[in-house]
Design an enzyme around this catalytic site. Structure first.
Site, PDB file in Angstrom:
ATOM      1  N   GLU A 105       0.837  -1.208   0.000  1.00  0.00           N
ATOM      2  CA  GLU A 105       0.000   0.000   0.000  1.00  0.00           C
ATOM      3  C   GLU A 105       0.865   1.248   0.000  1.00  0.00           C
ATOM      4  O   GLU A 105       1.915   1.282   0.632  1.00  0.00           O
ATOM      5  CB  GLU A 105      -0.899  -0.018   1.255  1.00  0.00           C
ATOM      6  CG  GLU A 105      -1.840   1.151   1.380  1.00  0.00           C
ATOM      7  CD  GLU A 105      -2.847   0.993   2.531  1.00  0.00           C
ATOM      8  OE1 GLU A 105      -3.381  -0.121   2.733  1.00  0.00           O
ATOM      9  OE2 GLU A 105      -3.083   1.993   3.233  1.00  0.00           O
ATOM     10  N   ASP A 107       0.212   5.221   0.827  1.00  0.00           N
ATOM     11  CA  ASP A 107      -0.823   6.084   1.407  1.00  0.00           C
ATOM     12  C   ASP A 107      -0.546   7.564   1.308  1.00  0.00           C
ATOM     13  O   ASP A 107       0.572   8.002   1.584  1.00  0.00           O
ATOM     14  CB  ASP A 107      -0.877   5.838   2.926  1.00  0.00           C
ATOM     15  CG  ASP A 107      -1.637   4.604   3.288  1.00  0.00           C
ATOM     16  OD1 ASP A 107      -2.630   4.321   2.635  1.00  0.00           O
ATOM     17  OD2 ASP A 107      -1.214   3.922   4.242  1.00  0.00           O
ATOM     18  N   GLU A 109      -2.642  10.515   3.171  1.00  0.00           N
ATOM     19  CA  GLU A 109      -3.803  10.836   3.994  1.00  0.00           C
ATOM     20  C   GLU A 109      -3.715  12.291   4.429  1.00  0.00           C
ATOM     21  O   GLU A 109      -2.750  12.693   5.086  1.00  0.00           O
ATOM     22  CB  GLU A 109      -3.839   9.922   5.224  1.00  0.00           C
ATOM     23  CG  GLU A 109      -4.098   8.477   4.834  1.00  0.00           C
ATOM     24  CD  GLU A 109      -4.013   7.528   6.001  1.00  0.00           C
ATOM     25  OE1 GLU A 109      -4.942   6.743   6.192  1.00  0.00           O
ATOM     26  OE2 GLU A 109      -2.993   7.564   6.722  1.00  0.00           O
ATOM     27  N   GLN A 122      -0.064  12.883   5.701  1.00  0.00           N
ATOM     28  CA  GLN A 122       0.669  11.721   6.207  1.00  0.00           C
ATOM     29  C   GLN A 122       0.851  10.720   5.073  1.00  0.00           C
ATOM     30  O   GLN A 122      -0.115  10.346   4.412  1.00  0.00           O
ATOM     31  CB  GLN A 122      -0.088  11.063   7.355  1.00  0.00           C
ATOM     32  CG  GLN A 122       0.530   9.738   7.766  1.00  0.00           C
ATOM     33  CD  GLN A 122       0.046   9.239   9.111  1.00  0.00           C
ATOM     34  OE1 GLN A 122       0.277   9.851  10.140  1.00  0.00           O
ATOM     35  NE2 GLN A 122      -0.641   8.117   9.102  1.00  0.00           N
ATOM     36  N   THR A 123       2.089  10.309   4.860  1.00  0.00           N
ATOM     37  CA  THR A 123       2.353   9.284   3.846  1.00  0.00           C
ATOM     38  C   THR A 123       2.856   8.026   4.543  1.00  0.00           C
ATOM     39  O   THR A 123       3.442   8.093   5.627  1.00  0.00           O
ATOM     40  CB  THR A 123       3.412   9.742   2.818  1.00  0.00           C
ATOM     41  OG1 THR A 123       4.620  10.075   3.501  1.00  0.00           O
ATOM     42  CG2 THR A 123       2.924  10.946   2.033  1.00  0.00           C
ATOM     43  N   ASN A 124       2.607   6.889   3.911  1.00  0.00           N
ATOM     44  CA  ASN A 124       3.087   5.632   4.470  1.00  0.00           C
ATOM     45  C   ASN A 124       3.296   4.646   3.320  1.00  0.00           C
ATOM     46  O   ASN A 124       2.683   4.786   2.262  1.00  0.00           O
ATOM     47  CB  ASN A 124       2.065   5.081   5.476  1.00  0.00           C
ATOM     48  CG  ASN A 124       2.628   3.995   6.387  1.00  0.00           C
ATOM     49  OD1 ASN A 124       3.817   3.676   6.342  1.00  0.00           O
ATOM     50  ND2 ASN A 124       1.756   3.411   7.199  1.00  0.00           N
ATOM     51  N   GLU A 134       5.494   5.920   8.509  1.00  0.00           N
ATOM     52  CA  GLU A 134       4.815   7.204   8.414  1.00  0.00           C
ATOM     53  C   GLU A 134       5.765   8.397   8.377  1.00  0.00           C
ATOM     54  O   GLU A 134       6.739   8.447   9.133  1.00  0.00           O
ATOM     55  CB  GLU A 134       3.870   7.408   9.607  1.00  0.00           C
ATOM     56  CG  GLU A 134       2.690   6.466   9.637  1.00  0.00           C
ATOM     57  CD  GLU A 134       2.980   5.147  10.353  1.00  0.00           C
ATOM     58  OE1 GLU A 134       4.166   4.894  10.695  1.00  0.00           O
ATOM     59  OE2 GLU A 134       2.029   4.378  10.574  1.00  0.00           O
ATOM     60  N   TRP A 179      -7.644   9.404  16.029  1.00  0.00           N
ATOM     61  CA  TRP A 179      -6.182   9.464  15.869  1.00  0.00           C
ATOM     62  C   TRP A 179      -5.659  10.640  15.035  1.00  0.00           C
ATOM     63  O   TRP A 179      -4.517  11.086  15.222  1.00  0.00           O
ATOM     64  CB  TRP A 179      -5.677   8.174  15.203  1.00  0.00           C
ATOM     65  CG  TRP A 179      -6.128   8.021  13.769  1.00  0.00           C
ATOM     66  CD1 TRP A 179      -7.332   7.536  13.338  1.00  0.00           C
ATOM     67  CD2 TRP A 179      -5.404   8.393  12.589  1.00  0.00           C
ATOM     68  NE1 TRP A 179      -7.406   7.585  11.976  1.00  0.00           N
ATOM     69  CE2 TRP A 179      -6.230   8.096  11.475  1.00  0.00           C
ATOM     70  CE3 TRP A 179      -4.138   8.938  12.361  1.00  0.00           C
ATOM     71  CZ2 TRP A 179      -5.834   8.339  10.154  1.00  0.00           C
ATOM     72  CZ3 TRP A 179      -3.738   9.168  11.036  1.00  0.00           C
ATOM     73  CH2 TRP A 179      -4.588   8.864   9.949  1.00  0.00           C
ATOM     74  N   GLY A 183      -3.249  13.807  17.807  1.00  0.00           N
ATOM     75  CA  GLY A 183      -3.230  12.461  18.359  1.00  0.00           C
ATOM     76  C   GLY A 183      -4.587  11.972  18.858  1.00  0.00           C
ATOM     77  O   GLY A 183      -4.667  11.135  19.744  1.00  0.00           O
ATOM     78  N   ARG A 259      10.202   4.480  18.748  1.00  0.00           N
ATOM     79  CA  ARG A 259       9.540   3.439  17.977  1.00  0.00           C
ATOM     80  C   ARG A 259      10.541   2.471  17.369  1.00  0.00           C
ATOM     81  O   ARG A 259      10.316   1.265  17.325  1.00  0.00           O
ATOM     82  CB  ARG A 259       8.783   4.131  16.847  1.00  0.00           C
ATOM     83  CG  ARG A 259       7.337   3.793  16.767  1.00  0.00           C
ATOM     84  CD  ARG A 259       6.747   4.629  15.666  1.00  0.00           C
ATOM     85  NE  ARG A 259       5.973   3.799  14.772  1.00  0.00           N
ATOM     86  CZ  ARG A 259       5.545   4.214  13.595  1.00  0.00           C
ATOM     87  NH1 ARG A 259       5.849   5.425  13.168  1.00  0.00           N
ATOM     88  NH2 ARG A 259       4.836   3.423  12.845  1.00  0.00           N
TER      89      ARG A 259
END
Ligand SMILES: *[C@@H]1O[C@H](CO)[C@@H](O)[C@H](O)[C@H]1NC(C)=O
Ligand SMILES: *[C@@H]1O[C@H](CO)[C@@H](O)[C@H](O)[C@H]1NC(C)=O
Length: 270
Positions: A105, A107, A109, A122-124, A134, A179, A183, A259
């Site tokens: 995928e 993304d 968004e 936001q890209t992913n 992200e 979300w 946040g 993360r």
């Protein structure tokens, strides 16, 4: 920065500031030629002989549409007008996806925001089922022709996953209150509903392919987007890209040590 042997280039234009150079590649396809409604049928309205679509979101439903075909490579674009005013919690998504099997995928968004604050893009990237890549860019509302994300196809070492399946173009307007904005602290304010997004330009320059057995012909340089000049950013694009990352990127998974105590391999050689 090389994309060989397959590239997916995506241009998103916010159509109040339409860029004239795009008209070379943008056609005049009707919605029905390439797309169909996937959900929220009664939240979808057509204008201009089906050359424009409006999606609406209220507290009961949003809506979405997707391409009829899957593509093994291509140049994907859409002109998008995002919901106005207070759009906290509202997500306008434009992405390439293959559902089922191993997940690939790409993304884009657009995360709504409170009045006077930047919409965040936001890209992913999911490749071979692995996502979590992200990046977030504050939009300064003049993004045409400026690269905001590059994801390398590492054909030399093969260490970095890359989406190799044929993907479908998917568009949707939905409630991301839990979300998307601050946040999840700034939720959609339903007294401002319905939220509306508009979409134009339903042409797709893509190489159609069966999603389960990608068509090798899709890598051929007979398609303009596969030609060598598009394997790398040119000097101007590189300068713009670095400028965007320096000034507007406000989250990058590559530098998020909570993360990822060790940065994923694709982060090292951008
Ligand atoms: C696009 O198609 C519509 C409907 O057929 C037509 O009214 C319009 O003039 C066309 N626009 C261009 C730029 O060709
Ligand atoms: C929600 O929108 C209404 C109408 O615009 C406004 O009066 C109210 O203050 C908003 N609520 C919040 C929590 O922002």
């Amino acid at each position: 920065m090389g994309f060989h042997p397959k590239m997916l280039m995506i241009i998103i234009t916010l159509f109040e500031i339409f860029c004239s150079s795009l008209s070379d590649t943008s056609g005049n396809a009707s919605f029905d030629q390439n797309y169909y409604i996937t959900w929220g049928q009664n939240r979808v309205l057509f204008f201009r002989n089906k050359r424009e679509v409006q999606l609406s979101l209220d507290q009961y439903s949003g809506g979405g549409f997707a391409s009829k075909a899957y593509y093994g490579s291509g140049f994907f674009q859409m002109r998008i007008k995002l919901p106005a005013r207070d759009s906290s919690g509202v997500v306008t998504a434009f992405y390439l996806n293959l559902n089922g099997g191993v997940h690939d995928e790409l993304d884009f968004e657009f995360l709504g925001n409170r009045p006077g604050r930047s919409i965040i893009l936001q890209t992913n990237v999911f490749a071979n089922g692995l996502g979590g890549r992200e990046q977030r860019t504050l939009l300064w509302f003049f993004i045409d022709d400026i690269p905001i994300r590059v994801y390398k196809n590492d054909v030399v070492t093969g260490r970095i996953g890359y989406p190799h399946r044929a993907l479908q173009v998917v568009v949707s307007l939905w409630d991301g209150s839990n979300w998307a904005t601050d946040g999840g602290k700034s939720k959609a304010n339903w007294s401002n509903a319905p939220f509306q997004a508009h979409f134009q330009d339903f042409n797709i320059d893509g190489c159609p392919s069966n999603p389960n057995s990608p068509n090798k012909d899709c890598y051929s340089t007979k398609y303009w987007w596969n030609k060598k000049k598009y394997w790398h950013l040119n000097h101007r694009q590189m300068r713009d890209y670095e400028n965007v990352r320096r000034k507007y990127m406000n989250y990058d998974y590559c530098t998020d040590r909570n993360r990822y105590p060790v940065a994923p391999p694709e982060c090292h050689d951008v």
